[in-house]
Design a protein around this motif. Structure first.
Motif, PDB file in Angstrom:
ATOM      1  N   HIS A 190      -8.819   8.989   5.185  1.00  0.00           N
ATOM      2  CA  HIS A 190      -9.092   8.732   3.766  1.00  0.00           C
ATOM      3  C   HIS A 190      -9.791   7.391   3.555  1.00  0.00           C
ATOM      4  N   LYS A 191      -9.610   6.502   4.486  1.00  0.00           N
ATOM      5  CA  LYS A 191     -10.284   5.198   4.413  1.00  0.00           C
ATOM      6  C   LYS A 191     -11.797   5.382   4.313  1.00  0.00           C
ATOM      7  N   THR A 192     -12.312   6.404   4.966  1.00  0.00           N
ATOM      8  CA  THR A 192     -13.759   6.646   4.961  1.00  0.00           C
ATOM      9  C   THR A 192     -14.214   7.388   3.702  1.00  0.00           C
ATOM     10  N   MET A 193     -13.256   7.870   2.908  1.00  0.00           N
ATOM     11  CA  MET A 193     -13.593   8.690   1.740  1.00  0.00           C
ATOM     12  C   MET A 193     -13.486   7.943   0.416  1.00  0.00           C
ATOM     13  N   THR A 194     -12.447   7.124   0.286  1.00  0.00           N
ATOM     14  CA  THR A 194     -12.149   6.532  -1.021  1.00  0.00           C
ATOM     15  C   THR A 194     -13.200   5.518  -1.474  1.00  0.00           C
ATOM     16  N   LYS A 195     -13.411   5.509  -2.777  1.00  0.00           N
ATOM     17  CA  LYS A 195     -14.293   4.509  -3.391  1.00  0.00           C
ATOM     18  C   LYS A 195     -13.469   3.454  -4.136  1.00  0.00           C
ATOM     19  N   ASN A 196     -12.144   3.642  -4.110  1.00  0.00           N
ATOM     20  CA  ASN A 196     -11.226   2.728  -4.789  1.00  0.00           C
ATOM     21  C   ASN A 196     -10.984   1.517  -3.884  1.00  0.00           C
ATOM     22  N   THR A 197     -11.488   0.372  -4.295  1.00  0.00           N
ATOM     23  CA  THR A 197     -11.396  -0.831  -3.466  1.00  0.00           C
ATOM     24  C   THR A 197      -9.953  -1.241  -3.201  1.00  0.00           C
ATOM     25  N   ALA A 198      -9.123  -1.162  -4.232  1.00  0.00           N
ATOM     26  CA  ALA A 198      -7.715  -1.548  -4.075  1.00  0.00           C
ATOM     27  C   ALA A 198      -7.001  -0.602  -3.111  1.00  0.00           C
ATOM     28  N   LEU A 199      -7.290   0.677  -3.230  1.00  0.00           N
ATOM     29  CA  LEU A 199      -6.659   1.660  -2.345  1.00  0.00           C
ATOM     30  C   LEU A 199      -7.141   1.476  -0.909  1.00  0.00           C
ATOM     31  N   SER A 200      -8.412   1.185  -0.758  1.00  0.00           N
ATOM     32  CA  SER A 200      -8.956   0.930   0.574  1.00  0.00           C
ATOM     33  C   SER A 200      -8.275  -0.278   1.213  1.00  0.00           C
ATOM     34  N   GLY A 201      -8.033  -1.313   0.393  1.00  0.00           N
ATOM     35  CA  GLY A 201      -7.337  -2.498   0.899  1.00  0.00           C
ATOM     36  C   GLY A 201      -5.905  -2.185   1.304  1.00  0.00           C
ATOM     37  N   TRP A 202      -5.249  -1.325   0.520  1.00  0.00           N
ATOM     38  CA  TRP A 202      -3.874  -0.916   0.854  1.00  0.00           C
ATOM     39  C   TRP A 202      -3.848  -0.175   2.189  1.00  0.00           C
ATOM     40  N   ILE A 203      -4.825   0.687   2.398  1.00  0.00           N
ATOM     41  CA  ILE A 203      -4.910   1.425   3.666  1.00  0.00           C
ATOM     42  C   ILE A 203      -5.112   0.453   4.831  1.00  0.00           C
ATOM     43  N   THR A 204      -5.993  -0.517   4.632  1.00  0.00           N
ATOM     44  CA  THR A 204      -6.267  -1.503   5.683  1.00  0.00           C
ATOM     45  C   THR A 204      -5.002  -2.256   6.080  1.00  0.00           C
ATOM     46  N   THR A 205      -4.170  -2.561   5.098  1.00  0.00           N
ATOM     47  CA  THR A 205      -2.918  -3.277   5.362  1.00  0.00           C
ATOM     48  C   THR A 205      -1.857  -2.367   5.975  1.00  0.00           C
ATOM     49  N   THR A 206      -1.812  -1.131   5.526  1.00  0.00           N
ATOM     50  CA  THR A 206      -0.733  -0.214   5.910  1.00  0.00           C
ATOM     51  C   THR A 206      -0.947   0.447   7.268  1.00  0.00           C
ATOM     52  N   LEU A 207      -2.183   0.752   7.612  1.00  0.00           N
ATOM     53  CA  LEU A 207      -2.450   1.489   8.850  1.00  0.00           C
ATOM     54  C   LEU A 207      -1.904   0.795  10.103  1.00  0.00           C
ATOM     55  N   PRO A 208      -2.096  -0.519  10.275  1.00  0.00           N
ATOM     56  CA  PRO A 208      -1.537  -1.163  11.477  1.00  0.00           C
ATOM     57  C   PRO A 208      -0.012  -1.059  11.555  1.00  0.00           C
ATOM     58  N   VAL A 209       0.647  -1.073  10.408  1.00  0.00           N
ATOM     59  CA  VAL A 209       2.111  -0.948  10.384  1.00  0.00           C
ATOM     60  C   VAL A 209       2.520   0.444  10.854  1.00  0.00           C
ATOM     61  N   VAL A 210       1.816   1.448  10.361  1.00  0.00           N
ATOM     62  CA  VAL A 210       2.119   2.830  10.757  1.00  0.00           C
ATOM     63  C   VAL A 210       1.844   3.028  12.250  1.00  0.00           C
ATOM     64  N   GLU A 211       0.762   2.448  12.737  1.00  0.00           N
ATOM     65  CA  GLU A 211       0.457   2.558  14.165  1.00  0.00           C
ATOM     66  C   GLU A 211       1.512   1.844  15.014  1.00  0.00           C
ATOM     67  N   GLU A 212       2.036   0.743  14.492  1.00  0.00           N
ATOM     68  CA  GLU A 212       3.125   0.051  15.191  1.00  0.00           C
ATOM     69  C   GLU A 212       4.363   0.941  15.249  1.00  0.00           C
ATOM     70  N   HIS A 213       4.686   1.577  14.127  1.00  0.00           N
ATOM     71  CA  HIS A 213       5.819   2.510  14.100  1.00  0.00           C
ATOM     72  C   HIS A 213       5.608   3.641  15.109  1.00  0.00           C
ATOM     73  N   LEU A 214       4.383   4.131  15.169  1.00  0.00           N
ATOM     74  CA  LEU A 214       4.062   5.218  16.095  1.00  0.00           C
ATOM     75  C   LEU A 214       4.284   4.780  17.540  1.00  0.00           C
ATOM     76  N   SER A 215       3.830   3.589  17.867  1.00  0.00           N
ATOM     77  CA  SER A 215       4.010   3.069  19.228  1.00  0.00           C
ATOM     78  C   SER A 215       5.490   2.876  19.553  1.00  0.00           C
ATOM     79  N   MET A 216       6.239   2.334  18.609  1.00  0.00           N
ATOM     80  CA  MET A 216       7.671   2.120  18.819  1.00  0.00           C
ATOM     81  C   MET A 216       8.398   3.450  19.003  1.00  0.00           C
ATOM     82  N   SER A 217       8.022   4.434  18.206  1.00  0.00           N
ATOM     83  CA  SER A 217       8.656   5.757  18.307  1.00  0.00           C
ATOM     84  C   SER A 217       8.346   6.403  19.644  1.00  0.00           C
ATOM     85  N   HIS A 218       7.088   6.273  20.075  1.00  0.00           N
ATOM     86  CA  HIS A 218       6.692   6.792  21.393  1.00  0.00           C
ATOM     87  C   HIS A 218       7.525   6.137  22.492  1.00  0.00           C
ATOM     88  N   LYS A 219       7.629   4.827  22.429  1.00  0.00           N
ATOM     89  CA  LYS A 219       8.345   4.077  23.467  1.00  0.00           C
ATOM     90  C   LYS A 219       9.810   4.482  23.527  1.00  0.00           C
TER      91      LYS A 219
END
Length: 225
Positions: A190-219
């Motif tokens: 969705h980061k590549t789709m949205t034109k909402n600047t605030a939403l894009s910023g939220w995605i930028t902040t949130t994605l690394p956290v989710v990826e961290e959760h994913l790595s921790m869950s995998h481990k």
């Protein structure tokens, strides 16, 4: 006549002896050549086998490093939650937060390991913060965020509630891997789709956290295997 025959016999014997010597030398040379070829072939076979073994070991080592190390990443082309537009995306994101919060709260009551408890507490804190940060963006866009799990996780919850201890933990960690991979994929897509600047910023902040959760869950999931 005798004088003629004797020299001829002598010459014949010499010729036979020479032929015998030549044949013996030829046979020895052929045998030596065969031994050399056999040795070279055996050496080549050994080298090929060793090279194959080395290649296999290297490949296995590389695979182990890839599976065991590094941060898990989003795959925008992989499975995603619905996100045809910003409204649908925000609804999916809020449901995702609730999925992880509710299942993680359940995990804390199920006698799981300390590692799983640490993960569950982090899930609750981070996903609560995620929704809190998304709310003003959604409100500005006229979107009311859901406060419960999606239909899939509502159906899953009763099954999870029947499990305890290691059995629950195994299922919980596997679900966290599945959920966070899907959420990460959705965020990246969705980061590549949205034109909402605030939403894009939220995605930028949130994605690394989710990826961290994913790595921790995998481990943690790998440790249970």
């Amino acid at each position: 006549m005798k004088r003629l025959i004797l020299p001829l016999l002598g010459a014949g014997l010499l010729a036979l002896n020479a032929c015998s010597t030549t044949d013996s030398s030829t046979n020895d040379t052929a045998a030596a050549g065969a031994n050399t070829e056999a040795g070279a072939s055996a050496s080549a076979t050994t080298d090929t086998t060793n090279a194959a073994a080395t290649s296999t070991a290297s490949s296995d080592s590389s695979s182990a490093m890839q599976s065991g190390g590094g941060m898990a990443k989003a795959d925008p082309s992989g499975p995603t939650a619905p996100h045809a537009d910003d409204k649908e995306f925000m609804m999916s994101a809020a449901h995702s937060d609730q999925n992880e919060i509710q299942l993680s709260k359940m995990a804390l009551t199920k006698g799981v390991s300390e590692n799983a408890k640490t993960l569950a507490n982090k899930m609750i804190a981070d996903h609560t913060k995620s929704t809190a940060n998304l709310k003003p963006i959604a409100a500005k866009a006229g979107v009311t965020l859901p406060t419960d799990m999606d239909a899939e996780h509502k159906a899953l919850a009763p099954t999870m509630a029947k499990l305890t201890g290691k059995e629950f933990e195994t299922k919980y960690l596997a679900q966290m891997v599945t959920d966070h991979q899907k959420t990460a994929n959705t965020l990246a897509a969705h980061k590549t789709m949205t034109k909402n600047t605030a939403l894009s910023g939220w995605i930028t902040t949130t994605l690394p956290v989710v990826e961290e959760h994913l790595s921790m869950s995998h481990k943690d999931s790998d440790m249970k295997m």
